[in-house]
Design an enzyme around this catalytic site. Structure first.
Site, PDB file in Angstrom:
ATOM      1  N   GLU A  29     -16.436  13.495 -54.519  1.00 45.81           N
ATOM      2  CA  GLU A  29     -16.860  12.096 -54.462  1.00 45.81           C
ATOM      3  C   GLU A  29     -18.280  11.963 -55.009  1.00 45.81           C
ATOM      4  O   GLU A  29     -19.001  12.958 -55.140  1.00 45.81           O
ATOM      5  CB  GLU A  29     -16.805  11.610 -53.015  1.00 45.81           C
ATOM      6  CG  GLU A  29     -15.369  11.546 -52.518  1.00 45.81           C
ATOM      7  CD  GLU A  29     -15.268  11.063 -51.089  1.00 45.81           C
ATOM      8  OE1 GLU A  29     -16.186  10.362 -50.633  1.00 45.81           O
ATOM      9  OE2 GLU A  29     -14.267  11.375 -50.449  1.00 45.81           O
ATOM     10  N   GLU A  52      -0.823  14.404 -39.337  1.00 41.44           N
ATOM     11  CA  GLU A  52      -0.554  15.577 -40.189  1.00 41.44           C
ATOM     12  C   GLU A  52      -1.432  15.596 -41.442  1.00 41.44           C
ATOM     13  O   GLU A  52      -1.891  16.648 -41.880  1.00 41.44           O
ATOM     14  CB  GLU A  52       0.930  15.555 -40.604  1.00 41.44           C
ATOM     15  CG  GLU A  52       1.370  16.733 -41.438  1.00 41.44           C
ATOM     16  CD  GLU A  52       1.293  18.055 -40.684  1.00 41.44           C
ATOM     17  OE1 GLU A  52       1.995  18.199 -39.674  1.00 41.44           O
ATOM     18  OE2 GLU A  52       0.522  18.945 -41.097  1.00 41.44           O
ATOM     19  N   GLY A  92      -3.984  18.089 -46.333  1.00 38.46           N
ATOM     20  CA  GLY A  92      -3.172  17.141 -47.115  1.00 38.46           C
ATOM     21  C   GLY A  92      -1.684  17.276 -46.927  1.00 38.46           C
ATOM     22  O   GLY A  92      -1.152  17.022 -45.841  1.00 38.46           O
ATOM     23  N   LYS A 122     -11.708  19.650 -39.822  1.00 38.54           N
ATOM     24  CA  LYS A 122     -10.349  20.204 -39.899  1.00 38.54           C
ATOM     25  C   LYS A 122     -10.228  21.453 -39.033  1.00 38.54           C
ATOM     26  O   LYS A 122      -9.204  21.660 -38.371  1.00 38.54           O
ATOM     27  CB  LYS A 122     -10.015  20.520 -41.353  1.00 38.54           C
ATOM     28  CG  LYS A 122      -9.899  19.276 -42.219  1.00 38.54           C
ATOM     29  CD  LYS A 122      -9.909  19.626 -43.681  1.00 38.54           C
ATOM     30  CE  LYS A 122      -9.741  18.404 -44.564  1.00 38.54           C
ATOM     31  NZ  LYS A 122     -10.019  18.682 -45.977  1.00 38.54           N
ATOM     32  N   ARG A 159     -11.138  -3.840 -47.263  1.00 37.02           N
ATOM     33  CA  ARG A 159     -12.494  -4.390 -47.137  1.00 37.02           C
ATOM     34  C   ARG A 159     -12.677  -5.561 -48.099  1.00 37.02           C
ATOM     35  O   ARG A 159     -13.307  -6.545 -47.788  1.00 37.02           O
ATOM     36  CB  ARG A 159     -13.487  -3.261 -47.452  1.00 37.02           C
ATOM     37  CG  ARG A 159     -14.940  -3.608 -47.235  1.00 37.02           C
ATOM     38  CD  ARG A 159     -15.795  -2.400 -47.523  1.00 37.02           C
ATOM     39  NE  ARG A 159     -15.225  -1.632 -48.632  1.00 37.02           N
ATOM     40  CZ  ARG A 159     -15.537  -0.384 -48.933  1.00 37.02           C
ATOM     41  NH1 ARG A 159     -16.421   0.250 -48.216  1.00 37.02           N
ATOM     42  NH2 ARG A 159     -14.997   0.235 -49.959  1.00 37.02           N
ATOM     43  N   ASP A 169     -16.550  18.269 -43.648  1.00 38.01           N
ATOM     44  CA  ASP A 169     -15.121  17.953 -43.768  1.00 38.01           C
ATOM     45  C   ASP A 169     -14.278  19.145 -43.267  1.00 38.01           C
ATOM     46  O   ASP A 169     -13.359  18.973 -42.460  1.00 38.01           O
ATOM     47  CB  ASP A 169     -14.794  17.638 -45.237  1.00 38.01           C
ATOM     48  CG  ASP A 169     -13.318  17.455 -45.485  1.00 38.01           C
ATOM     49  OD1 ASP A 169     -12.829  16.326 -45.326  1.00 38.01           O
ATOM     50  OD2 ASP A 169     -12.631  18.444 -45.834  1.00 38.01           O
ATOM     51  N   GLY A 204      -5.552  14.412 -52.474  1.00 40.07           N
ATOM     52  CA  GLY A 204      -4.938  13.631 -53.549  1.00 40.07           C
ATOM     53  C   GLY A 204      -4.050  12.556 -52.948  1.00 40.07           C
ATOM     54  O   GLY A 204      -3.482  12.730 -51.860  1.00 40.07           O
ATOM     55  N   VAL A 206      -5.253   7.005 -50.831  1.00 41.04           N
ATOM     56  CA  VAL A 206      -4.057   7.389 -50.075  1.00 41.04           C
ATOM     57  C   VAL A 206      -3.225   6.152 -49.707  1.00 41.04           C
ATOM     58  O   VAL A 206      -2.003   6.124 -49.900  1.00 41.04           O
ATOM     59  CB  VAL A 206      -4.440   8.165 -48.784  1.00 41.04           C
ATOM     60  CG1 VAL A 206      -3.183   8.613 -48.041  1.00 41.04           C
ATOM     61  CG2 VAL A 206      -5.313   9.375 -49.118  1.00 41.04           C
TER      62      VAL A 206
HETATM   63  P1  NAP Z   1     -10.554   5.254 -50.000  1.00 39.58           P
HETATM   64  O1  NAP Z   1      -9.926   5.480 -51.322  1.00 39.58           O
HETATM   65  O2  NAP Z   1     -12.032   5.116 -49.928  1.00 39.58           O
HETATM   66  O3  NAP Z   1      -9.868   3.971 -49.360  1.00 39.58           O
HETATM   67  C1  NAP Z   1     -10.346   3.388 -48.179  1.00 39.58           C
HETATM   68  C2  NAP Z   1      -9.639   2.068 -47.974  1.00 39.58           C
HETATM   69  O4  NAP Z   1     -10.092   1.515 -46.750  1.00 39.58           O
HETATM   70  C3  NAP Z   1      -9.917   1.039 -49.072  1.00 39.58           C
HETATM   71  O5  NAP Z   1      -8.733   0.340 -49.391  1.00 39.58           O
HETATM   72  C4  NAP Z   1     -10.922   0.101 -48.404  1.00 39.58           C
HETATM   73  O6  NAP Z   1     -10.840  -1.242 -48.856  1.00 39.58           O
HETATM   74  C5  NAP Z   1     -10.478   0.153 -46.972  1.00 39.58           C
HETATM   75  N1  NAP Z   1     -11.536  -0.202 -46.037  1.00 39.58           N
HETATM   76  C6  NAP Z   1     -12.805   0.275 -45.979  1.00 39.58           C
HETATM   77  N2  NAP Z   1     -13.463  -0.296 -44.968  1.00 39.58           N
HETATM   78  C7  NAP Z   1     -12.602  -1.144 -44.372  1.00 39.58           C
HETATM   79  C8  NAP Z   1     -12.688  -2.037 -43.273  1.00 39.58           C
HETATM   80  N3  NAP Z   1     -13.819  -2.161 -42.589  1.00 39.58           N
HETATM   81  N4  NAP Z   1     -11.601  -2.768 -42.928  1.00 39.58           N
HETATM   82  C9  NAP Z   1     -10.447  -2.653 -43.642  1.00 39.58           C
HETATM   83  N5  NAP Z   1     -10.307  -1.823 -44.693  1.00 39.58           N
HETATM   84  C10 NAP Z   1     -11.367  -1.083 -45.047  1.00 39.58           C
HETATM   85  O7  NAP Z   1     -10.164   6.442 -48.974  1.00 39.58           O
HETATM   86  P2  NAP Z   1      -8.987   7.499 -49.120  1.00 39.58           P
HETATM   87  O8  NAP Z   1      -9.418   8.603 -50.029  1.00 39.58           O
HETATM   88  O9  NAP Z   1      -7.707   6.810 -49.385  1.00 39.58           O
HETATM   89  O10 NAP Z   1      -8.989   8.149 -47.652  1.00 39.58           O
HETATM   90  C11 NAP Z   1      -8.424   7.462 -46.545  1.00 39.58           C
HETATM   91  C12 NAP Z   1      -8.326   8.430 -45.361  1.00 39.58           C
HETATM   92  O11 NAP Z   1      -7.502   9.543 -45.734  1.00 39.58           O
HETATM   93  C13 NAP Z   1      -9.657   9.049 -44.916  1.00 39.58           C
HETATM   94  O12 NAP Z   1      -9.664   9.228 -43.528  1.00 39.58           O
HETATM   95  C14 NAP Z   1      -9.662  10.406 -45.618  1.00 39.58           C
HETATM   96  O13 NAP Z   1     -10.464  11.366 -44.939  1.00 39.58           O
HETATM   97  C15 NAP Z   1      -8.191  10.735 -45.510  1.00 39.58           C
HETATM   98  N6  NAP Z   1      -7.736  11.708 -46.487  1.00 39.58           N
HETATM   99  C16 NAP Z   1      -7.930  11.467 -47.801  1.00 39.58           C
HETATM  100  C17 NAP Z   1      -7.479  12.386 -48.734  1.00 39.58           C
HETATM  101  C18 NAP Z   1      -7.672  12.152 -50.215  1.00 39.58           C
HETATM  102  O14 NAP Z   1      -7.251  13.016 -51.009  1.00 39.58           O
HETATM  103  N7  NAP Z   1      -8.255  11.040 -50.646  1.00 39.58           N
HETATM  104  C19 NAP Z   1      -6.867  13.580 -48.308  1.00 39.58           C
HETATM  105  C20 NAP Z   1      -6.649  13.770 -46.938  1.00 39.58           C
HETATM  106  C21 NAP Z   1      -7.100  12.832 -46.047  1.00 39.58           C
HETATM  107  P3  NAP Z   1     -11.199  -1.624 -50.370  1.00 39.58           P
HETATM  108  O15 NAP Z   1     -10.075  -1.038 -51.202  1.00 39.58           O
HETATM  109  O16 NAP Z   1     -11.190  -3.106 -50.400  1.00 39.58           O
HETATM  110  O17 NAP Z   1     -12.512  -1.009 -50.677  1.00 39.58           O
END
Ligand code: NAP
Length: 446
Positions: free
Chosen positions: A207, A146, A151, A222, A62, A218, A319, A31
């Site tokens: 995942e 939001e 999403g 919500k 990270r 999850d 997504g 995201v």
């Molecule tokens: P993701 O792809 O796993 O990305 C997580 C990001 O956070 C990565 O860039 C990671 O760094 C970084 N990170 C992890 N630990 C960290 C730390 N300690 N300090 C700083 N940065 C750190 O996750 P995502 O899918 O984008 O999801 C992000 C959020 O959106 C979550 O809360 C999820 O529930 C929510 N969400 C996601 C979706 C979806 O479709 N993916 C939909 C709705 C809501 P690195 O890149 O270096 O590993």
């Protein structure tokens, strides 16, 4: 609000060119990378909509050494999220890391220093929403999320603002795309759970560790957020009865199909005279029900309100790009508020409604029994249901050698009465096994 935010508000009031609002982006994954891309590529149009420029002050990740998306300057990347959040040139913190820590501490630090927060973190908001809202309110900051539920679908703003004058009775929907994809594959391809999950993982819908999705956690987070906003009360994930889809079998799917049903993982939030009932579990719904038509990884949510009637929200529940759309919407809203020197509407949690235990929840049930195939088996089974006031709507018996399969669909009954009945059935000599118990929801047209 911090000094920079106040200065921006003042500049807007006296008609000067607005100073940029600076964003700390925490996380640049699925995201976050899309949010960074859109903030960069659409900077001019976003500035027009937000009342002035939005700039990325820094991006915390990270692994700061890893390659990031094109168009985003590597100089913005840092591994030190805590310092970025506290930098004096940051106005808005956008958290897209996920999980509880360090996200919780980072957001509290941001809010306590008057910075507004946008997050997509359902797990954190469902657990610590009250504390985060309090910090936002105490320090004149906004807290928007939001993207945390469904999403791209603009659902929370509808509950928070559009329906603020109505009385919501029920929220019912499919809020987890991964499980909807799996159940859809099981239904349409006759797949079993494991192969449908493997396909979801191969296609990027699940995942590598699918626990939070398939165990219902999850969706429960919500549901807690939806129920809190819908009923103006505090609901946390701990208040949500949660059952995932790992126990749903190919046989359940086939049986559902033969009865004219399909199985979906539903989030159900209801306001009753005694409080709020919030539950997440697989349920059979009639094939003609609009939620049955929600295929693949899509989400759909019904909101039933006294004056508005029935509203349906449908769209991409996850997504990178769809979720980024919701995050960007919040960033623009927060930016407008800051430029106007005000906060957005705070959700009200004053109703103080108790969470109703699952034992008291009312629903219908599908019970599949493996019984010995001899005359007179049905009578004690039917008596067991009747003794606890669980009325039977449909009985279907099919012999298969020495055993028979007995399928029962009930009318509405309390969960506790059904559980006691099932326990008694399981102990009967004539019942070899209780193959399956599933809840049945959603009359067509309901
Ligand atoms: P993701 O792809 O796993 O990305 C997580 C990001 O956070 C990565 O860039 C990671 O760094 C970084 N990170 C992890 N630990 C960290 C730390 N300690 N300090 C700083 N940065 C750190 O996750 P995502 O899918 O984008 O999801 C992000 C959020 O959106 C979550 O809360 C999820 O529930 C929510 N969400 C996601 C979706 C979806 O479709 N993916 C939909 C709705 C809501 P690195 O890149 O270096 O590993």
């Amino acid at each position: 609000m911090n000094d920079v935010g106040q200065a921006a508000g003042a500049a807007a009031q006296v008609g000067q060119a607005a100073a940029p609002l600076r964003i700390a982006l925490l996380g640049c994954g699925v995201v976050g990378s899309q949010v960074a891309r859109l903030l960069t590529e659409q900077a001019a149009s976003l500035a027009a909509r937000a009342g002035g420029p939005l700039e990325i002050a820094g991006i915390a990740v990270r692994r700061p050494g890893a390659e990031r998306i094109a168009g985003v300057s590597p100089a913005l990347i840092t591994g030190d999220a805590a310092s970025l959040v506290r930098r004096p040139d940051v106005d808005i913190v956008v958290e897209l890391i996920g999980g509880i820590e360090p996200a919780r501490s980072l957001l509290l630090a941001a809010l306590e220093s008057g910075r507004s927060v946008v997050t997509a973190n359902k797990a954190l908001v469902a657990r610590d929403g009250a504390e985060l809202h309090q910090a936002a309110s105490d320090h004149g900051a906004d807290l928007y999320y939001e993207a945390a539920v469904a999403g791209a679908i603009p659902l929370l703003r509808a509950l928070r603002e559009s329906l603020a004058g109505d009385r919501v009775r029920r929220v019912l929907g499919i809020v987890n795309g991964t499980t909807n994809f799996i159940l859809d594959r099981m239904d349409s391809h006759g797949a079993d759970f494991d192969s449908a999950l493997a396909e979801a993982q191969r296609l990027g819908y699940a995942e590598a560790d699918p626990t939070a999705d398939v165990q219902g956690h999850d969706a429960a987070a919500k549901a807690a957020i939806l129920a809190g906003l819908a009923f103006h009360t505090q609901v946390t994930s701990a208040d949500v009865f949660t059952e995932g889809i790992t126990g749903v079998t190919a046989a359940d799917m086939a049986s559902a199909r033969s009865l004219g049903f399909v199985i979906k993982l539903l989030a159900i939030c209801e306001r009753t005279d005694g409080g709020v009932s919030v539950r997440v579990h697989p349920a059979m719904i009639p094939r003609e029900h609009p939620l049955a038509a929600v295929r693949e990884a899509y989400n759909a949510v019904f909101v039933e309100a006294e004056a508005a009637g029935r509203l349906m929200f449908y769209g991409a529940g996850a997504g990178g790009q769809p979720t980024a759309s919701a995050v960007l919407g919040d960033i623009v809203a927060v930016a407008r508020n800051r430029r106007a020197g005000m906060r957005g509407p705070e959700p009200v949690a004053s109703a103080g409604l108790p969470a109703i235990p699952m034992d008291n929840a009312l629903t219908r049930y599908y019970v599949a029994l493996d019984v010995v195939d001899r005359p007179g088996v049905l009578a004690p089974v039917a008596e067991s249901f009747a003794r606890r006031g669980v009325s039977i709507k449909v009985v279907h018996q099919e012999g298969r050698g020495e055993d028979a399969s007995l399928i029962i669909v009930t009318h509405t009954a309390p969960e506790a009465a059904l559980a006691a009945t099932v326990a008694e059935l399981a102990a009967m000599d004539s019942v070899r096994d209780v193959d399956s118990v599933l809840r049945v929801e959603g009359e067509v047209g309901e």
